[in-house]
Design a protein around this motif. Structure first.
Motif, short mmCIF file in Angstrom:
data_model
loop_
_atom_site.label_atom_id
_atom_site.label_comp_id
_atom_site.label_asym_id
_atom_site.label_seq_id
_atom_site.Cartn_x
_atom_site.Cartn_y
_atom_site.Cartn_z
N TYR A 18 -15.15 14.30 33.84
CA TYR A 18 -14.92 15.67 34.27
C TYR A 18 -14.45 15.73 35.70
N ARG A 19 -13.75 16.80 36.02
CA ARG A 19 -13.41 17.14 37.39
C ARG A 19 -13.65 18.63 37.53
N PHE A 20 -14.59 19.00 38.38
CA PHE A 20 -14.96 20.40 38.59
C PHE A 20 -15.28 21.09 37.26
N GLU A 21 -16.11 20.47 36.45
CA GLU A 21 -16.59 20.97 35.16
C GLU A 21 -15.49 21.17 34.12
N LYS A 22 -14.33 20.57 34.33
CA LYS A 22 -13.24 20.62 33.36
C LYS A 22 -13.03 19.22 32.79
N LEU A 23 -13.07 19.12 31.47
CA LEU A 23 -12.91 17.83 30.81
C LEU A 23 -11.53 17.26 31.11
N GLN A 24 -11.50 16.02 31.59
CA GLN A 24 -10.25 15.33 31.91
C GLN A 24 -9.88 14.30 30.84
N SER A 25 -10.89 13.51 30.40
CA SER A 25 -10.62 12.46 29.42
C SER A 25 -11.91 12.02 28.74
N VAL A 26 -11.73 11.31 27.64
CA VAL A 26 -12.84 10.75 26.88
C VAL A 26 -12.54 9.28 26.66
N GLU A 27 -13.54 8.42 26.89
CA GLU A 27 -13.37 6.99 26.75
C GLU A 27 -14.34 6.46 25.70
N LEU A 28 -13.85 5.64 24.79
CA LEU A 28 -14.66 5.01 23.76
C LEU A 28 -15.12 3.66 24.28
N LYS A 50 -18.11 1.82 22.80
CA LYS A 50 -18.82 0.97 21.84
C LYS A 50 -18.80 1.63 20.47
N ILE A 51 -18.63 0.81 19.43
CA ILE A 51 -18.73 1.28 18.04
C ILE A 51 -19.76 0.41 17.35
N GLY A 52 -20.83 1.04 16.86
CA GLY A 52 -21.91 0.28 16.25
C GLY A 52 -22.49 -0.69 17.26
N SER A 53 -22.60 -1.95 16.88
CA SER A 53 -23.12 -2.97 17.79
C SER A 53 -22.00 -3.68 18.55
N LYS A 54 -20.75 -3.28 18.33
CA LYS A 54 -19.61 -3.94 18.95
C LYS A 54 -19.20 -3.25 20.25
N ARG A 55 -19.36 -3.96 21.34
CA ARG A 55 -18.87 -3.50 22.64
C ARG A 55 -17.39 -3.81 22.69
N LEU A 56 -16.55 -2.81 22.95
CA LEU A 56 -15.11 -2.99 22.93
C LEU A 56 -14.62 -3.68 24.20
N VAL A 57 -13.74 -4.65 24.03
CA VAL A 57 -13.22 -5.42 25.15
C VAL A 57 -12.21 -4.60 25.95
N ASN A 58 -11.31 -3.94 25.24
CA ASN A 58 -10.27 -3.14 25.90
C ASN A 58 -10.76 -1.72 26.15
N ASP A 59 -10.09 -1.04 27.06
CA ASP A 59 -10.40 0.36 27.35
C ASP A 59 -9.62 1.26 26.41
N TYR A 60 -10.33 2.22 25.79
CA TYR A 60 -9.69 3.20 24.92
C TYR A 60 -10.03 4.56 25.48
N SER A 61 -9.04 5.21 26.07
CA SER A 61 -9.26 6.48 26.74
C SER A 61 -8.18 7.46 26.30
N TRP A 62 -8.60 8.72 26.11
CA TRP A 62 -7.69 9.78 25.72
C TRP A 62 -7.85 10.95 26.68
N THR A 63 -6.74 11.46 27.17
CA THR A 63 -6.77 12.65 28.02
C THR A 63 -6.88 13.88 27.13
N THR A 64 -7.20 15.02 27.71
CA THR A 64 -7.42 16.23 26.93
C THR A 64 -6.18 16.67 26.16
N ASP A 65 -5.00 16.37 26.64
CA ASP A 65 -3.80 16.77 25.90
C ASP A 65 -3.60 15.94 24.63
#
Length: 71
Positions: free
Chosen positions: A33-43, A45-60
Motif C-alpha cells: 500500500y501507499r497512503f492506504e491505496k493498494l499498489q500491488s499484490v505479491e504471491l 507461497k503456495i501450500g508448502s512450496k516457497r516460490l523462488v521467483n517473485d510474482y507480483s501484480w499491480t492493481t491495473d
C-alpha cells in the motif's frame, strides 16, 4: 496470468481443480500500500512450496474486488 513453469507446477500440485479453474486454499500473499491505496499484490507461497521467483501484480492487472485486502 503468468507463463512461469514454477508457478504452474506449484498451482497444479497444491491447488484444487474445480469446473475448469484452480482454487488455491493455502497461499501466502503480501499486499503493498501507499497512503492506504493498494499498489500491488505479491504471491510468496503456495501450500508448502516457497516460490523462488517473485510474482507480483499491480492493481491495473488485478480483476475483481480487492476490498478484502484492505488493512
Amino acid at each position: 496470468m503468468s507463463e512461469s513453469p514454477e508457478l504452474a507446477e506449484a498451482i497444479k500440485t497444491h491447488a484444487e481443480y474445480f469446473k475448469g479453474s484452480y482454487f488455491i486454499h493455502a497461499a501466502v500473499f503480501q499486499s503493498n500500500y501507499r497512503f492506504e491505496k493498494l499498489q500491488s499484490v505479491e504471491l510468496l507461497k503456495i501450500g508448502s512450496k516457497r516460490l523462488v521467483n517473485d510474482y507480483s501484480w499491480t492493481t491495473d492487472k488485478l480483476q475483481g474486488t480487492t476490498t478484502f485486502l484492505m488493512p
